[in-house]
Enzyme design. Structure first.
Site, PDB file in Angstrom:
ATOM      1  N   TYR A 105     -83.359 -91.415  12.592  1.00  0.00           N
ATOM      2  CA  TYR A 105     -82.826 -90.248  13.300  1.00  0.00           C
ATOM      3  C   TYR A 105     -83.383 -90.143  14.720  1.00  0.00           C
ATOM      4  O   TYR A 105     -82.818 -89.444  15.563  1.00  0.00           O
ATOM      5  CB  TYR A 105     -83.142 -88.946  12.555  1.00  0.00           C
ATOM      6  CG  TYR A 105     -82.508 -88.788  11.199  1.00  0.00           C
ATOM      7  CD1 TYR A 105     -81.594 -89.716  10.697  1.00  0.00           C
ATOM      8  CD2 TYR A 105     -82.827 -87.691  10.402  1.00  0.00           C
ATOM      9  CE1 TYR A 105     -81.033 -89.562   9.442  1.00  0.00           C
ATOM     10  CE2 TYR A 105     -82.263 -87.529   9.148  1.00  0.00           C
ATOM     11  CZ  TYR A 105     -81.375 -88.462   8.672  1.00  0.00           C
ATOM     12  OH  TYR A 105     -80.819 -88.306   7.427  1.00  0.00           O
ATOM     13  N   HIS A 112     -84.309 -95.368   2.753  1.00  0.00           N
ATOM     14  CA  HIS A 112     -83.129 -94.708   3.323  1.00  0.00           C
ATOM     15  C   HIS A 112     -81.826 -95.334   2.827  1.00  0.00           C
ATOM     16  O   HIS A 112     -80.881 -94.623   2.481  1.00  0.00           O
ATOM     17  CB  HIS A 112     -83.191 -94.773   4.851  1.00  0.00           C
ATOM     18  CG  HIS A 112     -82.345 -93.749   5.524  1.00  0.00           C
ATOM     19  ND1 HIS A 112     -82.582 -93.295   6.798  1.00  0.00           N
ATOM     20  CD2 HIS A 112     -81.250 -93.064   5.101  1.00  0.00           C
ATOM     21  CE1 HIS A 112     -81.681 -92.385   7.123  1.00  0.00           C
ATOM     22  NE2 HIS A 112     -80.854 -92.232   6.114  1.00  0.00           N
TER      23      HIS A 112
END
Length: 280
Positions: free
Chosen positions: A53, A111
């Protein structure tokens, strides 16, 4: 196993994951700082970020400036695909912790499964368990894992070692095979993109249910997920929307409401990068 003194944690006893968290996907710079500060001031205690991110430092800054005790917060980050190898994972997690200004996160997730299985899952899970032993994370888990991949992870480390599988679930993608398998295996799920990028706000069925409850389609979608036993992590930058999302914790949908929402599934997957696994 006791935590080595070289890796102290600020609160060695893990707190449970709050069922409603604040997602930070796509939020950058001052926007994410303001969003996290606002969320914390409204009562959110579960913050979700990730290495990819590019906002861990800003999330850490917002948490530090909030003045809230670290022990009251549940913070999740996620290891990116390029850091899944055993010799890379722990150094990358240490970098994340430095950005977050923390000695430990509450939950560290894979992830995405290693694209093409380039890094054996055992290699990554062993490194995550070592990170937990070192006191760098209090729990470990999965994200975007299919039924077969969940089964492999559980076979390798046991379901009790895995805190969650974080997957896309919303009224338009109900992910039933993953949900059913996880439930049968005893693996909790966390729903990301629970509002389908805002698409729930224009869905007639959700608008009708919301009108009858005097609420919003967003709250209805979140309440539907919460009542099904999932944790949810909506992303919002506006304090008014953040506050409204928290109200979903108090909304109770009827069996008829739940049945009507179940009819909205259309397999509409929003997170589907070219390296994604073969979905169930």
């Amino acid at each position: 196993m006791s935590t080595p003194t070289s890796h102290p944690t600020s609160h060695p006893v893990a707190i449970p994951m709050p069922p409603l968290g604040l997602g930070t996907f796509r939020l950058k710079g001052q926007v994410v700082i303001d969003a996290v500060k606002s969320g914390l001031s409204l009562g959110y205690r579960h913050i979700d970020t990730a290495q990819i991110y590019g906002n861990e430092a800003e999330v850490g800054q917002a948490i530090a400036e909030s003045g809230l005790p670290r022990a009251e917060l549940f913070v999740t980050t996620k290891i990116w695909t390029e850091q899944l190898a055993g010799d890379r994972l722990i150094p990358s997690l240490r970098e994340s912790l430095a950005k977050l200004r923390m000695t430990a996160v509450d939950l560290t997730l894979i992830h995405w499964p290693s694209p093409g299985g380039a890094v054996p899952l055992k290699n990554t899970l062993d490194a995550l368990i070592e990170a937990k032993r070192l006191g760098l994370t209090r729990a470990i888990g999965l994200s975007n894992f299919t039924v077969g991949q969940m089964r492999e992870a559980i076979d390798l480390v046991g379901v009790g070692e895995l805190a969650t599988n974080q997957v896309e679930i919303h009224p338009f993608l109900q992910n039933r095979q993953v949900v059913d398998h996880a439930k049968a295996a005893g693996l909790p799920l966390t729903a990301y993109m629970p509002l389908a990028y805002g698409k729930v706000m224009t869905e007639p069925v959700l608008l009708d249910i919301a009108a009858r409850h005097g609420t919003t389609p967003a709250q209805v979608s979140l309440a539907w997920l919460l009542q099904r036993g999932f944790a949810v992590i909506p992303s919002s930058t506006k304090p008014a929307n953040q506050a409204a999302n928290l109200e979903a914790l108090r909304l109770r949908l009827s069996d008829d409401d739940m049945t009507r929402i179940a009819t909205l599934d259309r397999g509409e997957r929003l997170a589907n990068p070219d390296f994604a696994p073969a979905w169930d």
